[in-house]
Design a protein around this motif. Structure first.
Motif, PDB file in Angstrom:
ATOM      1  N   ASN A 124       0.811  -1.227   0.000  1.00 31.14           N
ATOM      2  CA  ASN A 124       0.000   0.000   0.000  1.00 31.14           C
ATOM      3  C   ASN A 124       0.842   1.273   0.000  1.00 31.14           C
ATOM      4  O   ASN A 124       0.568   2.190  -0.793  1.00 31.14           O
ATOM      5  CB  ASN A 124      -0.991   0.003   1.171  1.00 31.14           C
ATOM      6  CG  ASN A 124      -2.192  -0.881   0.872  1.00 31.14           C
ATOM      7  OD1 ASN A 124      -2.438  -1.236  -0.278  1.00 31.14           O
ATOM      8  ND2 ASN A 124      -2.933  -1.255   1.900  1.00 31.14           N
ATOM      9  N   TYR A 127       2.208   1.752  -3.504  1.00 27.95           N
ATOM     10  CA  TYR A 127       1.133   2.211  -4.402  1.00 27.95           C
ATOM     11  C   TYR A 127       0.804   3.683  -4.163  1.00 27.95           C
ATOM     12  O   TYR A 127       0.643   4.460  -5.109  1.00 27.95           O
ATOM     13  CB  TYR A 127      -0.131   1.371  -4.205  1.00 27.95           C
ATOM     14  CG  TYR A 127      -0.298   0.248  -5.209  1.00 27.95           C
ATOM     15  CD1 TYR A 127      -0.280   0.500  -6.589  1.00 27.95           C
ATOM     16  CD2 TYR A 127      -0.500  -1.061  -4.786  1.00 27.95           C
ATOM     17  CE1 TYR A 127      -0.437  -0.527  -7.507  1.00 27.95           C
ATOM     18  CE2 TYR A 127      -0.657  -2.101  -5.710  1.00 27.95           C
ATOM     19  CZ  TYR A 127      -0.629  -1.827  -7.066  1.00 27.95           C
ATOM     20  OH  TYR A 127      -0.787  -2.846  -7.981  1.00 27.95           O
ATOM     21  N   GLU A 160       1.732  -5.581  -9.252  1.00 32.88           N
ATOM     22  CA  GLU A 160       0.420  -5.954  -9.796  1.00 32.88           C
ATOM     23  C   GLU A 160       0.018  -7.364  -9.343  1.00 32.88           C
ATOM     24  O   GLU A 160      -1.148  -7.627  -9.060  1.00 32.88           O
ATOM     25  CB  GLU A 160       0.427  -5.867 -11.323  1.00 32.88           C
ATOM     26  CG  GLU A 160      -0.938  -6.155 -11.922  1.00 32.88           C
ATOM     27  CD  GLU A 160      -1.053  -5.773 -13.389  1.00 32.88           C
ATOM     28  OE1 GLU A 160      -2.140  -5.352 -13.797  1.00 32.88           O
ATOM     29  OE2 GLU A 160      -0.052  -5.891 -14.129  1.00 32.88           O
ATOM     30  N   PRO A 166      -5.403  -1.709  -7.670  1.00 36.37           N
ATOM     31  CA  PRO A 166      -4.809  -0.357  -7.678  1.00 36.37           C
ATOM     32  C   PRO A 166      -3.984  -0.083  -8.937  1.00 36.37           C
ATOM     33  O   PRO A 166      -3.905   1.065  -9.375  1.00 36.37           O
ATOM     34  CB  PRO A 166      -3.909  -0.351  -6.434  1.00 36.37           C
ATOM     35  CG  PRO A 166      -4.405  -1.456  -5.573  1.00 36.37           C
ATOM     36  CD  PRO A 166      -4.964  -2.484  -6.494  1.00 36.37           C
ATOM     37  N   MET A 167      -3.389  -1.139  -9.517  1.00 31.30           N
ATOM     38  CA  MET A 167      -2.597  -0.924 -10.739  1.00 31.30           C
ATOM     39  C   MET A 167      -3.513  -0.502 -11.891  1.00 31.30           C
ATOM     40  O   MET A 167      -3.157   0.378 -12.685  1.00 31.30           O
ATOM     41  CB  MET A 167      -1.822  -2.197 -11.100  1.00 31.30           C
ATOM     42  CG  MET A 167      -0.762  -1.979 -12.167  1.00 31.30           C
ATOM     43  SD  MET A 167       0.556  -0.812 -11.669  1.00 31.30           S
ATOM     44  CE  MET A 167       1.570  -1.859 -10.621  1.00 31.30           C
ATOM     45  N   LEU A 170      -4.259   3.091 -11.223  1.00 34.59           N
ATOM     46  CA  LEU A 170      -3.080   3.926 -11.488  1.00 34.59           C
ATOM     47  C   LEU A 170      -2.934   4.173 -12.994  1.00 34.59           C
ATOM     48  O   LEU A 170      -2.721   5.312 -13.437  1.00 34.59           O
ATOM     49  CB  LEU A 170      -1.816   3.246 -10.939  1.00 34.59           C
ATOM     50  CG  LEU A 170      -0.489   3.976 -11.158  1.00 34.59           C
ATOM     51  CD1 LEU A 170      -0.455   5.305 -10.406  1.00 34.59           C
ATOM     52  CD2 LEU A 170       0.690   3.113 -10.737  1.00 34.59           C
TER      53      LEU A 170
END
Length: 219
Positions: A124, A127, A160, A166-167, A170
């Motif tokens: 986290n 990220y 990833e 989240p990827m 992003l």
């Protein structure tokens, strides 16, 4: 003459110092202090921050051989967390130190392993740092775009695998930034397009892409 004599004296001193260190008890080293020195140096020196992961990995490997020891690893993670909490202040105070911090935490993520897997505790924070670099004000700064793209080349694929959602978010930001953001330099646009295509090709660089992007950069 004098130079040779001085060199011999210096050699003897260094040799004596090395022997004393070799004979010292490794557990007498203040590993918390070592962790802080490595983080401090990483925030000052971006070249060092790229190598620091390997240094930390080596120390942690040595430390783990002493049963029940994790002083260095704990101190390192505590310090990373502390700097992470203050990341906006760090970025405002010194953009260079902020880039060094992102490079360092991504480097640590790349090297540190638990049961042969990257550390979940770092997923986290890493990220969040990358998301910060994908914000409009960061995309207008070539150094931050360059940092973001370098980190994604290095750890994007393993990040990833740890958590893919989240990827996706992003890269949605990066695509929007590339297409909609005004004020991006041509180099930043090129870097963003390159990393978008790199991920689309399963985190691999095709020969055609290599030729296109890297001939453009050198030109």
């Amino acid at each position: 003459g004098t130079k040779d004599a001085s060199a011999r004296v210096l050699k003897r001193k260094l040799s004596g110092r090395a022997k004393r260190k070799a004979g010292a008890d490794p557990s007498s080293v203040d590993l918390e202090k070592v962790a802080n020195i490595i983080v401090d140096q990483s925030l000052k020196d971006c070249v060092f921050s790229k190598e620091a992961g390997r240094i930390c990995y080596t120390i942690i490997q040595a430390e783990s051989k002493q049963v029940g020891q994790s002083i260095f690893r704990r101190s390192l993670l505590n310090r990373l967390q502390q700097e992470y909490k203050d990341r906006e202040e760090l970025r405002a105070r010194s953009p260079q130190a902020w880039i060094c911090y992102v490079t360092f935490i991504c480097n640590i993520f790349d090297y540190l392993r638990v049961n042969n897997m990257p550390m979940m505790a770092l997923v986290n924070p890493v990220y969040e740092c990358l998301f910060r670099l994908a914000q409009p004000d960061s995309l207008k700064k070539e150094e931050e775009v360059d940092c973001l793209v370098l980190q994604l080349h290095r750890i994007g694929e393993q990040l990833e695998k740890m958590n893919s959602q989240p990827m996706d978010e992003l890269f949605s930001l990066l695509r929007d930034g590339f297409l909609l953001e005004e004020g991006l330099s041509s180099l930043s646009q090129l870097l963003l397009l390159e990393i978008i295509e790199f991920r689309a090709a399963d985190w691999k660089m095709t020969d055609a892409a290599q030729k296109y992007y890297y001939s453009e950069v050198t030109d």
